[in-house]
Design a protein around this motif. Structure first.
Motif: not given
Length: 102
Positions: A39-42, A57-62, A91-93
């Motif tokens: 379960d990843l953060p939003g 940026a940290r969450i996107r990288t994670m 978008q990320i997916a």
């Protein structure tokens, strides 16, 4: 078993911190495939509490470190009242799996 909120506070701090430490749900059964749910953060756009200024940026990288793996099945959870064309999760997916193979 410790209370979930207490464990979250212990790991990420009690002021909206985020940790890259995994919380794993393992399902054991002779009748199902082995699977690990992560379960990843939003996406957080504006830092709050103890979050660093570069929290987005940290969450996107994670997130990308997990979902770009070929063995990953992406389950993008979105609010039902948002416009799908504007959702970061999709978008990320799409960036991680442009051909829709995951």
């Amino acid at each position: 078993m410790p209370h979930t909120r207490a464990e979250t506070d212990r790991e990420a701090g009690g002021n909206n911190g985020v940790s890259d430490k995994q919380i794993r749900l393992k399902i054991f059964s002779p009748n199902v495939l082995d699977i690990t749910l992560v379960d990843l953060p939003g996406i957080t756009k504006v830092p709050v509490g103890d979050q660093p200024s570069d929290i987005e940026a940290r969450i996107r990288t994670m997130i990308m470190s997990y979902i770009k793996l070929p063995s990953c099945l992406i389950l993008a959870v979105t609010p039902e009242n948002d416009d799908l064309a504007n959702l970061d999760a999709l978008q990320i997916a799409g960036n991680a799996d442009p051909d829709g193979r995951h």
